[in-house]
Design a protein around this motif. Structure first.
Motif, short mmCIF file in Angstrom:
data_model
loop_
_atom_site.label_atom_id
_atom_site.label_comp_id
_atom_site.label_asym_id
_atom_site.label_seq_id
_atom_site.Cartn_x
_atom_site.Cartn_y
_atom_site.Cartn_z
N ALA A 1 57.94 -12.06 12.74
CA ALA A 1 56.09 -12.97 12.87
C ALA A 1 55.68 -13.55 11.87
O ALA A 1 55.11 -14.90 12.09
CB ALA A 1 55.39 -11.40 12.81
N ILE A 2 56.58 -13.72 10.97
CA ILE A 2 55.67 -14.35 9.04
C ILE A 2 55.91 -16.03 9.85
O ILE A 2 55.89 -16.78 9.72
CB ILE A 2 56.13 -14.29 8.43
N ALA A 3 58.04 -15.78 10.36
CA ALA A 3 58.73 -16.98 10.48
C ALA A 3 57.49 -18.21 11.85
O ALA A 3 57.69 -19.56 11.77
CB ALA A 3 60.53 -16.53 10.87
N VAL A 4 58.01 -17.11 12.77
CA VAL A 4 57.34 -17.44 14.33
C VAL A 4 54.94 -18.72 12.96
O VAL A 4 55.61 -19.32 13.88
CB VAL A 4 56.88 -16.92 15.31
N ILE A 5 54.78 -18.15 12.97
CA ILE A 5 54.12 -18.34 12.58
C ILE A 5 53.48 -19.34 11.70
O ILE A 5 52.71 -20.60 11.42
CB ILE A 5 52.65 -16.93 11.68
N GLY A 6 54.50 -18.82 10.56
CA GLY A 6 54.65 -20.18 9.49
C GLY A 6 55.20 -22.13 10.48
O GLY A 6 54.72 -23.02 9.92
N LEU A 7 55.96 -21.80 11.13
CA LEU A 7 56.63 -22.36 12.25
C LEU A 7 56.12 -23.56 12.87
O LEU A 7 55.23 -24.55 12.94
CB LEU A 7 57.65 -22.35 12.90
N ILE A 8 54.68 -22.64 13.85
CA ILE A 8 53.21 -22.89 14.30
C ILE A 8 52.38 -23.75 13.39
O ILE A 8 52.13 -24.83 14.05
CB ILE A 8 52.84 -21.22 15.12
N GLY A 9 52.26 -23.14 11.95
CA GLY A 9 51.72 -23.89 10.68
C GLY A 9 52.25 -24.96 11.05
O GLY A 9 51.30 -26.08 10.54
N LEU A 10 53.36 -25.55 10.38
CA LEU A 10 54.05 -26.36 10.29
C LEU A 10 53.55 -28.24 11.32
O LEU A 10 53.15 -28.64 11.28
CB LEU A 10 55.12 -26.41 10.31
N VAL A 11 54.08 -27.15 12.56
CA VAL A 11 54.11 -28.45 13.06
C VAL A 11 52.51 -28.57 13.96
O VAL A 11 52.87 -29.63 14.07
CB VAL A 11 54.23 -26.83 15.30
N LEU A 12 51.27 -27.56 13.51
CA LEU A 12 50.23 -28.29 13.62
C LEU A 12 49.62 -29.20 12.66
O LEU A 12 49.16 -30.40 12.77
CB LEU A 12 49.89 -27.10 14.23
N ARG A 13 50.19 -29.09 11.64
CA ARG A 13 50.21 -29.75 10.17
C ARG A 13 50.82 -31.65 10.47
O ARG A 13 49.97 -32.80 10.38
CB ARG A 13 50.81 -29.17 9.24
N TRP A 14 52.08 -31.25 11.56
CA TRP A 14 52.21 -32.91 11.30
C TRP A 14 51.65 -32.84 13.19
O TRP A 14 51.16 -34.39 12.56
CB TRP A 14 53.62 -32.19 12.21
N GLY A 15 51.08 -32.30 13.34
CA GLY A 15 50.42 -32.45 14.73
C GLY A 15 48.91 -33.61 14.37
O GLY A 15 48.86 -35.11 14.66
N MET A 16 48.68 -32.86 14.02
CA MET A 16 46.85 -33.84 12.59
C MET A 16 47.37 -35.00 11.85
O MET A 16 46.48 -35.28 11.98
CB MET A 16 46.46 -32.43 11.65
N ALA A 17 48.49 -34.92 11.46
CA ALA A 17 48.50 -35.63 10.45
C ALA A 17 49.38 -37.28 11.69
O ALA A 17 48.44 -38.11 11.22
CB ALA A 17 50.40 -35.00 9.25
N SER A 18 49.98 -36.65 12.29
CA SER A 18 49.73 -38.19 12.90
C SER A 18 48.79 -38.34 13.74
O SER A 18 48.17 -39.63 13.96
CB SER A 18 50.89 -38.02 13.90
N ASP A 19 48.04 -37.55 13.92
CA ASP A 19 46.45 -38.07 14.60
C ASP A 19 45.32 -38.50 13.90
O ASP A 19 45.04 -39.54 14.40
CB ASP A 19 46.32 -36.42 15.10
#
Length: 96
Positions: A12-30
């Motif tokens: 669960a922690i790994a999945v939440i961390g992965l989702i956080g990384l994807v969101l951070r990447w998406g927001m930076a490019s935006d």
């Protein structure tokens, strides 16, 4: 087959961390795209709204559509045109 609780917590922690990384990447490019005006090209940078209106009117007389946006510095304004009109716009402004 029973899965141990600590293993489920780690997954669960790994999945939440992965989702956080994807969101951070998406927001930076935006954030980078906010400064982009698509196809429009800058042909002039002026210090006042009045100067920008003058440039727009001169370009309009030459048949060039233009728009004005505030620059990132907050003190100047950019006059933008479409790429097809860029050379005509530059020649018009040089001859003004």
């Amino acid at each position: 087959m029973d899965v141990p609780a600590p293993f489920l917590i780690l997954v669960a922690i790994a999945v939440i961390g992965l989702i956080g990384l994807v969101l951070r990447w998406g927001m930076a490019s935006d954030a980078d795209r906010r400064k982009d005006y698509g196809l429009l090209r800058e042909v002039a940078k002026v210090r006042s709204v009045e100067a920008a209106r003058f440039v727009e009117l001169e370009l309009q007389k030459a048949g060039v559509r233009a728009t004005t946006v505030p620059s990132e510095d907050g003190e100047t304004y950019q006059v933008l045109v479409f790429p097809a009109d860029e050379q005509l716009a530059i020649q018009t402004l040089l001859n003004t």
